[in-house]
Design an enzyme around this catalytic site. Structure first.
Site, PDB file in Angstrom:
ATOM      1  N   THR A 156     -23.193  71.728 -25.891  1.00  0.00           N
ATOM      2  CA  THR A 156     -22.379  72.873 -26.307  1.00  0.00           C
ATOM      3  C   THR A 156     -22.715  74.123 -25.498  1.00  0.00           C
ATOM      4  O   THR A 156     -21.828  74.880 -25.086  1.00  0.00           O
ATOM      5  CB  THR A 156     -22.569  73.148 -27.805  1.00  0.00           C
ATOM      6  OG1 THR A 156     -22.098  72.017 -28.551  1.00  0.00           O
ATOM      7  CG2 THR A 156     -21.798  74.389 -28.236  1.00  0.00           C
ATOM      8  N   SER A 195     -13.044  70.287 -26.893  1.00  0.00           N
ATOM      9  CA  SER A 195     -14.320  70.302 -27.596  1.00  0.00           C
ATOM     10  C   SER A 195     -15.406  70.017 -26.576  1.00  0.00           C
ATOM     11  O   SER A 195     -15.150  69.362 -25.560  1.00  0.00           O
ATOM     12  CB  SER A 195     -14.345  69.225 -28.697  1.00  0.00           C
ATOM     13  OG  SER A 195     -15.667  68.970 -29.139  1.00  0.00           O
ATOM     14  N   THR A 196     -16.594  70.507 -26.849  1.00  0.00           N
ATOM     15  CA  THR A 196     -17.716  70.109 -26.001  1.00  0.00           C
ATOM     16  C   THR A 196     -17.797  68.591 -25.901  1.00  0.00           C
ATOM     17  O   THR A 196     -18.160  68.039 -24.864  1.00  0.00           O
ATOM     18  CB  THR A 196     -19.038  70.656 -26.577  1.00  0.00           C
ATOM     19  OG1 THR A 196     -19.044  72.082 -26.477  1.00  0.00           O
ATOM     20  CG2 THR A 196     -20.256  70.101 -25.842  1.00  0.00           C
ATOM     21  N   ASN A 197     -17.404  67.916 -26.985  1.00  0.00           N
ATOM     22  CA  ASN A 197     -17.618  66.481 -27.067  1.00  0.00           C
ATOM     23  C   ASN A 197     -16.686  65.661 -26.187  1.00  0.00           C
ATOM     24  O   ASN A 197     -16.892  64.455 -26.030  1.00  0.00           O
ATOM     25  CB  ASN A 197     -17.501  66.027 -28.522  1.00  0.00           C
ATOM     26  CG  ASN A 197     -18.485  66.750 -29.412  1.00  0.00           C
ATOM     27  OD1 ASN A 197     -19.418  67.401 -28.934  1.00  0.00           O
ATOM     28  ND2 ASN A 197     -18.288  66.671 -30.720  1.00  0.00           N
ATOM     29  N   THR A 242     -46.903  34.140   1.451  1.00  0.00           N
ATOM     30  CA  THR A 242     -46.590  34.046   0.024  1.00  0.00           C
ATOM     31  C   THR A 242     -47.895  34.240  -0.736  1.00  0.00           C
ATOM     32  O   THR A 242     -48.927  33.679  -0.354  1.00  0.00           O
ATOM     33  CB  THR A 242     -45.979  32.671  -0.337  1.00  0.00           C
ATOM     34  OG1 THR A 242     -46.869  31.623   0.070  1.00  0.00           O
ATOM     35  CG2 THR A 242     -44.630  32.484   0.360  1.00  0.00           C
ATOM     36  N   SER A 373     -55.991  63.421   6.681  1.00  0.00           N
ATOM     37  CA  SER A 373     -57.196  63.713   5.916  1.00  0.00           C
ATOM     38  C   SER A 373     -57.792  65.045   6.330  1.00  0.00           C
ATOM     39  O   SER A 373     -57.736  65.447   7.492  1.00  0.00           O
ATOM     40  CB  SER A 373     -58.232  62.599   6.130  1.00  0.00           C
ATOM     41  OG  SER A 373     -59.452  62.922   5.498  1.00  0.00           O
ATOM     42  N   SER A 374     -58.378  65.706   5.346  1.00  0.00           N
ATOM     43  CA  SER A 374     -59.083  66.960   5.621  1.00  0.00           C
ATOM     44  C   SER A 374     -60.533  66.704   5.983  1.00  0.00           C
ATOM     45  O   SER A 374     -61.253  67.628   6.388  1.00  0.00           O
ATOM     46  CB  SER A 374     -59.021  67.864   4.386  1.00  0.00           C
ATOM     47  OG  SER A 374     -59.696  67.242   3.294  1.00  0.00           O
ATOM     48  N   LYS A 379     -57.279  60.269  11.063  1.00  0.00           N
ATOM     49  CA  LYS A 379     -56.649  59.393  10.068  1.00  0.00           C
ATOM     50  C   LYS A 379     -55.190  59.803   9.869  1.00  0.00           C
ATOM     51  O   LYS A 379     -54.869  60.976   9.740  1.00  0.00           O
ATOM     52  CB  LYS A 379     -57.396  59.487   8.742  1.00  0.00           C
ATOM     53  CG  LYS A 379     -57.003  58.419   7.727  1.00  0.00           C
ATOM     54  CD  LYS A 379     -57.956  58.449   6.531  1.00  0.00           C
ATOM     55  CE  LYS A 379     -57.745  57.261   5.619  1.00  0.00           C
ATOM     56  NZ  LYS A 379     -56.469  57.327   4.904  1.00  0.00           N
TER      57      LYS A 379
END
Length: 548
Positions: A156, A195-197, A242, A373-374, A379
């Protein structure tokens, strides 16, 4: 709903609104916590936020709860103001989904056209409403749609926001002031016969269809990226696996072709789900009976809506059923979950096949896009597949939200369509972004470690499977066991034991025979069919004699 304008600088605090005119949340004035006043809620709409000189200019609007001050420059009205106060949930306004705003304007425009055609809406008013809706469909005033994406009331608040923005822009186009609802009213005129509906679910379905089309396009981009790699890697032999154990040989091209096929299958399923959401309940009004709507309104409005949107929308045969049934949303959500699950599986494969670079599979290389990486120099991480994995997890969670919200509907209406809409639009939007990112930032730059893959095939125990028809299962098992225990190659042991000649072994283990064992047979069969088709049938050959 009469209006008035005033400029008292105290009105904002008295009405519970911040300087922008949007309400603030927090303890009421005079409480112990009021010593540190809460920050005003940010106004997501520049069009709704007056400049400093006019910051205290308001108009007064009325609803069933009483009078409230609304910023004089705001395109929204009192109902939207209350909704912003009531639902400070995500901080995300509905304007984050432009397709939803476009869809709402499309529905309002179709309604105005239908009511003008039926003689129920004055042509001057209708034309102003139509012009306002066209502006919104062109991307204007979206910042005036400020209610939260998650809200109570079955949508609504969203419908009211649309009614008020359209009405106030239409008033401006008529040369009148915003809020002068005596001349054109958000509910009496813009929301006439609605209507909103029926408005909200119709708009949501249009928005979903429009957004899904963008995902369909993105899936095609991803499919083509995988297909291009399948062609590039068509001659690269590798071991299939697999349960993460060596199985039998295949080509890397076959592996990537599989991903392309899976994406295309999902495109087709999404297209089927979109067809279901094109059934709308416009004209059903409150519960589907069509109360307060003209008997010809549903057909006429839906015809206009088809013309406006270009979508093949159809009015449901049973509007009461359509007003309460959320099944099409559940179906679409299930397809999005399917797409997410398969995309995530594909990304898992890409991460696994590229793991390394020295201590993993290292069969393929993903393009490096950022430092990984820090603390670990050099990496590089598979960040693009990782982000698509996370999108998939989100979509799977969104599907659960849609499922629970659809199940929770009671009797003639589902009150939880806002969270359904938010979840589906978010899933569609993020999946589209994920597909494009995966294609452009990852798949197109993948390379194969051809020499490494060839060595893995040569030393794999899985080669013995291809020898079963030639040396028997028992002999093949013995070769596999010895190769595993000694580290020697299958080819070497087969020749040493005299089980096959070198020429025959080379033929059996040729990449084409290993990866495409039936290709030659299919080609021969196709050639035979071509020859048979070209040759005249016996009856045709005898026909001239019979005629003579």
């Amino acid at each position: 709903m009469g209006t008035s304008s005033r400029t008292s600088s105290t009105d904002s605090a008295a009405s519970g609104s911040g300087p922008s005119g949007l309400p603030t949340s927090g303890p009421a004035a005079g409480s112990d916590a009021a010593a540190d006043p809460p920050a005003p809620a940010p106004d997501p709409a520049p069009a709704c936020a007056p400049g400093p000189a006019a910051a205290a200019a308001f108009r007064s609007e009325h609803d069933l709860l009483g009078d409230r001050d609304v910023p004089a420059d705001a395109y929204y009205g009192i109902h939207t103001l209350r909704a912003v106060e009531n639902f400070p949930i995500t901080g995300t306004p509905i304007s984050v989904y432009p397709e939803l705003i476009t869809a709402l304007a499309s529905v309002k425009q179709a309604a105005a056209l239908a009511h003008r055609d039926l003689g129920l809406l004055d042509a001057r008013k209708a034309d102003a409403v139509i012009a306002a809706c066209e502006e919104i469909r062109d991307g204007k005033l979206h910042d005036a749609f400020v209610v939260d994406v998650i809200q109570g009331g079955a949508g609504t608040s969203t419908n009211m926001n649309a009614n008020e923005v359209v009405a106030n822009r239409a008033l401006e186009l008529l040369g009148l002031a915003k809020g002068d609802y005596r001349h054109l009213h958000p509910l009496e005129d813009v929301n006439l016969g609605q209507s909103t509906n029926d408005v909200y679910p119709t708009a949501v379905k249009i928005a979903l269809d429009l957004t899904a089309r963008r995902l369909l396009d993105a899936l095609a981009v991803l499919r083509d990226a995988f297909a291009a790699k399948a062609e590039e890697f068509a001659d690269v032999l590798k071991m299939g696996r697999t349960q993460l154990q060596d199985a039998v040989p295949m080509t890397l091209g076959q592996e990537f072709a599989t991903y392309a096929v899976m994406v295309e299958e999902d495109r087709k399923r999404l297209g089927e789900a979109c067809a279901l959401i094109r059934e709308i309940n416009l004209g059903g009004t409150a519960i589907g009976t069509g109360l307060n709507a003209h008997p010809g309104y549903a057909a006429l409005a839906s015809r206009h809506l088809r013309d406006i949107t270009g979508l093949p929308l159809v009015v449901a045969d049973d509007l009461v059923e359509a007003t309460q049934d959320a099944g099409a949303f559940v179906q679409l959500s299930g397809v999005l979950k399917r797409i997410a699950v398969k995309l995530s599986k594909t990304c898992n494969d890409l991460r696994l096949l590229s793991c390394g670079p020295r201590a993993g599979f290292a069969e393929i290389n993903l393009p490096p896009v950022q430092a990984g990486s820090s603390i670990m120099p050099g990496k590089v991480n598979p960040v693009v597949p990782e982000v698509v994995n996370q999108i998939a997890y989100e979509v799977i969670g969104n599907d659960m939200a849609v499922t629970m919200a659809a199940e929770a509907g009671q009797l003639q209406l589902n009150a939880f369509e806002p969270v359904i809409a938010h979840s589906l639009l978010k899933s569609l939007t993020h999946l589209r972004a994920g597909c494009l990112t995966l294609a452009e930032r990852c798949v197109r730059g993948i390379t194969a470690n051809r020499d490494h893959l060839a060595r893995l095939v040569d030393h794999s125990i899985g080669l013995v499977t291809a020898l079963n028809p030639y040396i028997g299962y028992e002999q093949a098992t013995a070769v596999a066991k010895e190769a595993l225990e000694t580290g020697r190659g299958v080819r070497e042991l087969v020749l040493e034991k005299g089980l096959l000649t070198e020429e025959r072994l080379r033929e059996v283990l040729h990449p084409d025979n290993l990866a495409r064992p039936h290709a030659a047979a299919r080609a021969a069969a196709a050639a035979g069919q071509t020859l048979r088709a070209a040759a005249p049938a016996e009856g045709c050959a005898a026909a001239p004699h019979a005629a003579g």
